[in-house]
Write a protein that holds these residues in place. Structure first.
Motif, PDB file in Angstrom:
ATOM      1  N   PRO A  45      17.048 -13.352  22.080  1.00  0.00           N
ATOM      2  CA  PRO A  45      17.442 -12.514  20.945  1.00  0.00           C
ATOM      3  C   PRO A  45      17.392 -11.020  21.239  1.00  0.00           C
ATOM      4  O   PRO A  45      18.163 -10.250  20.664  1.00  0.00           O
ATOM      5  CB  PRO A  45      16.458 -12.896  19.841  1.00  0.00           C
ATOM      6  CG  PRO A  45      15.265 -13.432  20.561  1.00  0.00           C
ATOM      7  CD  PRO A  45      15.817 -14.095  21.802  1.00  0.00           C
ATOM      8  N   ALA A  46      16.534 -10.584  22.133  1.00  0.00           N
ATOM      9  CA  ALA A  46      16.451  -9.154  22.434  1.00  0.00           C
ATOM     10  C   ALA A  46      17.747  -8.654  23.080  1.00  0.00           C
ATOM     11  O   ALA A  46      18.276  -7.605  22.699  1.00  0.00           O
ATOM     12  CB  ALA A  46      15.252  -8.870  23.331  1.00  0.00           C
ATOM     13  N   VAL A  54      20.647  -5.943  21.658  1.00  0.00           N
ATOM     14  CA  VAL A  54      21.186  -4.806  22.417  1.00  0.00           C
ATOM     15  C   VAL A  54      22.705  -4.783  22.290  1.00  0.00           C
ATOM     16  O   VAL A  54      23.314  -3.755  21.972  1.00  0.00           O
ATOM     17  CB  VAL A  54      20.761  -4.875  23.901  1.00  0.00           C
ATOM     18  CG1 VAL A  54      21.574  -3.901  24.747  1.00  0.00           C
ATOM     19  CG2 VAL A  54      19.269  -4.610  24.049  1.00  0.00           C
ATOM     20  N   LEU A  55      23.314  -5.928  22.548  1.00  0.00           N
ATOM     21  CA  LEU A  55      24.774  -6.023  22.503  1.00  0.00           C
ATOM     22  C   LEU A  55      25.309  -5.737  21.097  1.00  0.00           C
ATOM     23  O   LEU A  55      26.275  -4.990  20.928  1.00  0.00           O
ATOM     24  CB  LEU A  55      25.230  -7.389  23.001  1.00  0.00           C
ATOM     25  CG  LEU A  55      24.989  -7.618  24.499  1.00  0.00           C
ATOM     26  CD1 LEU A  55      25.009  -9.091  24.834  1.00  0.00           C
ATOM     27  CD2 LEU A  55      25.987  -6.836  25.328  1.00  0.00           C
ATOM     28  N   GLU A  56      24.673  -6.306  20.090  1.00  0.00           N
ATOM     29  CA  GLU A  56      25.145  -6.102  18.710  1.00  0.00           C
ATOM     30  C   GLU A  56      24.969  -4.656  18.269  1.00  0.00           C
ATOM     31  O   GLU A  56      25.830  -4.109  17.567  1.00  0.00           O
ATOM     32  CB  GLU A  56      24.436  -7.071  17.765  1.00  0.00           C
ATOM     33  CG  GLU A  56      24.914  -8.501  17.992  1.00  0.00           C
ATOM     34  CD  GLU A  56      24.178  -9.550  17.181  1.00  0.00           C
ATOM     35  OE1 GLU A  56      24.738 -10.652  17.025  1.00  0.00           O
ATOM     36  OE2 GLU A  56      23.051  -9.285  16.703  1.00  0.00           O
ATOM     37  N   LYS A  57      23.900  -3.988  18.683  1.00  0.00           N
ATOM     38  CA  LYS A  57      23.709  -2.574  18.355  1.00  0.00           C
ATOM     39  C   LYS A  57      24.813  -1.716  18.964  1.00  0.00           C
ATOM     40  O   LYS A  57      25.116  -0.640  18.459  1.00  0.00           O
ATOM     41  CB  LYS A  57      22.347  -2.076  18.842  1.00  0.00           C
ATOM     42  CG  LYS A  57      21.184  -2.552  18.019  1.00  0.00           C
ATOM     43  CD  LYS A  57      19.885  -2.018  18.620  1.00  0.00           C
ATOM     44  CE  LYS A  57      18.681  -2.562  17.922  1.00  0.00           C
ATOM     45  NZ  LYS A  57      17.432  -2.071  18.546  1.00  0.00           N
ATOM     46  N   CYS A  58      25.395  -2.209  20.053  1.00  0.00           N
ATOM     47  CA  CYS A  58      26.477  -1.483  20.730  1.00  0.00           C
ATOM     48  C   CYS A  58      27.858  -1.921  20.248  1.00  0.00           C
ATOM     49  O   CYS A  58      28.872  -1.506  20.809  1.00  0.00           O
ATOM     50  CB  CYS A  58      26.346  -1.650  22.239  1.00  0.00           C
ATOM     51  SG  CYS A  58      24.902  -0.787  22.904  1.00  0.00           S
ATOM     52  N   PRO A  82      39.573  -5.039  25.254  1.00  0.00           N
ATOM     53  CA  PRO A  82      38.281  -5.594  24.883  1.00  0.00           C
ATOM     54  C   PRO A  82      37.361  -5.696  26.092  1.00  0.00           C
ATOM     55  O   PRO A  82      37.793  -5.717  27.245  1.00  0.00           O
ATOM     56  CB  PRO A  82      38.629  -6.983  24.362  1.00  0.00           C
ATOM     57  CG  PRO A  82      39.845  -7.375  25.140  1.00  0.00           C
ATOM     58  CD  PRO A  82      40.612  -6.089  25.342  1.00  0.00           C
ATOM     59  N   LEU A  83      36.072  -5.796  25.800  1.00  0.00           N
ATOM     60  CA  LEU A  83      35.047  -6.084  26.790  1.00  0.00           C
ATOM     61  C   LEU A  83      34.263  -7.297  26.298  1.00  0.00           C
ATOM     62  O   LEU A  83      34.202  -7.543  25.089  1.00  0.00           O
ATOM     63  CB  LEU A  83      34.108  -4.890  26.972  1.00  0.00           C
ATOM     64  CG  LEU A  83      34.737  -3.613  27.511  1.00  0.00           C
ATOM     65  CD1 LEU A  83      33.719  -2.490  27.529  1.00  0.00           C
ATOM     66  CD2 LEU A  83      35.325  -3.830  28.897  1.00  0.00           C
ATOM     67  N   TYR A  84      33.666  -8.002  27.217  1.00  0.00           N
ATOM     68  CA  TYR A  84      32.929  -9.217  26.881  1.00  0.00           C
ATOM     69  C   TYR A  84      31.502  -9.145  27.413  1.00  0.00           C
ATOM     70  O   TYR A  84      31.191  -8.336  28.288  1.00  0.00           O
ATOM     71  CB  TYR A  84      33.648 -10.445  27.467  1.00  0.00           C
ATOM     72  CG  TYR A  84      35.027 -10.605  26.892  1.00  0.00           C
ATOM     73  CD1 TYR A  84      35.215 -11.318  25.718  1.00  0.00           C
ATOM     74  CD2 TYR A  84      36.126 -10.012  27.488  1.00  0.00           C
ATOM     75  CE1 TYR A  84      36.476 -11.447  25.159  1.00  0.00           C
ATOM     76  CE2 TYR A  84      37.392 -10.130  26.937  1.00  0.00           C
ATOM     77  CZ  TYR A  84      37.565 -10.839  25.776  1.00  0.00           C
ATOM     78  OH  TYR A  84      38.814 -10.948  25.213  1.00  0.00           O
ATOM     79  N   ALA A  85      30.673 -10.019  26.889  1.00  0.00           N
ATOM     80  CA  ALA A  85      29.303 -10.170  27.367  1.00  0.00           C
ATOM     81  C   ALA A  85      28.879 -11.608  27.118  1.00  0.00           C
ATOM     82  O   ALA A  85      29.401 -12.269  26.219  1.00  0.00           O
ATOM     83  CB  ALA A  85      28.373  -9.213  26.637  1.00  0.00           C
ATOM     84  N   ALA A 136      17.751  -0.329  27.171  1.00  0.00           N
ATOM     85  CA  ALA A 136      18.966  -1.114  27.441  1.00  0.00           C
ATOM     86  C   ALA A 136      20.077  -0.701  26.484  1.00  0.00           C
ATOM     87  O   ALA A 136      21.232  -0.542  26.895  1.00  0.00           O
ATOM     88  CB  ALA A 136      18.677  -2.600  27.319  1.00  0.00           C
ATOM     89  N   THR A 137      19.735  -0.490  25.213  1.00  0.00           N
ATOM     90  CA  THR A 137      20.746  -0.076  24.235  1.00  0.00           C
ATOM     91  C   THR A 137      21.320   1.290  24.603  1.00  0.00           C
ATOM     92  O   THR A 137      22.543   1.480  24.601  1.00  0.00           O
ATOM     93  CB  THR A 137      20.137  -0.044  22.815  1.00  0.00           C
ATOM     94  OG1 THR A 137      19.638  -1.348  22.505  1.00  0.00           O
ATOM     95  CG2 THR A 137      21.173   0.366  21.787  1.00  0.00           C
ATOM     96  N   ALA A 138      20.464   2.241  24.933  1.00  0.00           N
ATOM     97  CA  ALA A 138      20.938   3.579  25.305  1.00  0.00           C
ATOM     98  C   ALA A 138      21.799   3.529  26.561  1.00  0.00           C
ATOM     99  O   ALA A 138      22.850   4.176  26.634  1.00  0.00           O
ATOM    100  CB  ALA A 138      19.742   4.514  25.505  1.00  0.00           C
ATOM    101  N   ALA A 139      21.363   2.751  27.543  1.00  0.00           N
ATOM    102  CA  ALA A 139      22.120   2.643  28.799  1.00  0.00           C
ATOM    103  C   ALA A 139      23.481   2.002  28.554  1.00  0.00           C
ATOM    104  O   ALA A 139      24.502   2.475  29.067  1.00  0.00           O
ATOM    105  CB  ALA A 139      21.328   1.847  29.828  1.00  0.00           C
ATOM    106  N   LEU A 140      23.519   0.931  27.766  1.00  0.00           N
ATOM    107  CA  LEU A 140      24.791   0.264  27.494  1.00  0.00           C
ATOM    108  C   LEU A 140      25.722   1.181  26.704  1.00  0.00           C
ATOM    109  O   LEU A 140      26.921   1.243  26.988  1.00  0.00           O
ATOM    110  CB  LEU A 140      24.564  -1.060  26.769  1.00  0.00           C
ATOM    111  CG  LEU A 140      25.823  -1.889  26.513  1.00  0.00           C
ATOM    112  CD1 LEU A 140      26.589  -2.181  27.793  1.00  0.00           C
ATOM    113  CD2 LEU A 140      25.447  -3.192  25.794  1.00  0.00           C
TER     114      LEU A 140
END
Length: 156
Positions: free
Chosen positions: A119-120, A124-128, A109-112, A94-98
């Motif tokens: 937490p998983a 993912v979002l925070e790593k990106c 900006p982008l949102y999520a 998921a991290t690589a894809a995002l």
């Protein structure tokens, strides 16, 4: 393991439909269609999505379809979303894809949004590069109740 994105093909839709009907995946995602087993609604949704100006990609791992990643909404309010088959959770897909999706779309900006108890997905979002900017409540179809959610932004 090679993670790649490509445009959505018709042949991806049965795979997405199967993935979106996994009970554990639905519970974790929380914000899912009202009736994920309604194939007609699923097909109508994907027809609209594919006809829109949204950025929608199939996520591949070593050539196999494992999910989707997308950017949707109006400029200035666009949100990211992703769905990865549960068999592939915890592998960094998921991290690589995002990251790949974000590299395709320089708009900020982008949102999520993410269920506060997921937490998983938050990681993912925070790593990106996304950061939590608000707490909210929203109705989660997959849980049949209103739940706490986090709103995150990238590049505000």
């Amino acid at each position: 393991m090679e993670v790649a994105l490509r445009p959505v093909h018709d042949s991806d839709l049965p795979v997405f439909f199967r993935q979106m009907n996994d009970p554990e995946s639905l519970r974790m995602a929380a914000f899912a269609p009202k009736d994920p087993a309604d194939r007609d609604a699923f097909d109508a949704h994907w027809k609209r999505v594919r006809a829109s100006s949204d950025v929608v990609r199939t996520v591949l791992v070593d050539g196999d379809v494992v999910g989707s990643a997308a950017l949707y909404g109006e400029p200035g309010e666009r949100e990211v979303t992703y769905w990865i088959d549960r068999a592939y959770w915890g592998k960094g897909i998921a991290t690589a894809a995002l990251r790949d999706l974000l590299a395709e779309v320089p708009e900020r900006p982008l949102y999520a949004r993410v269920a506060a108890d997921n937490p998983a997905s938050r990681r993912v979002l925070e790593k990106c590069g996304f950061v939590v900017v608000a707490h909210a409540r929203g109705f989660a179809n997959a849980r049949g109740a209103e739940i706490d959610e986090l709103v995150l932004t990238l590049g505000s």
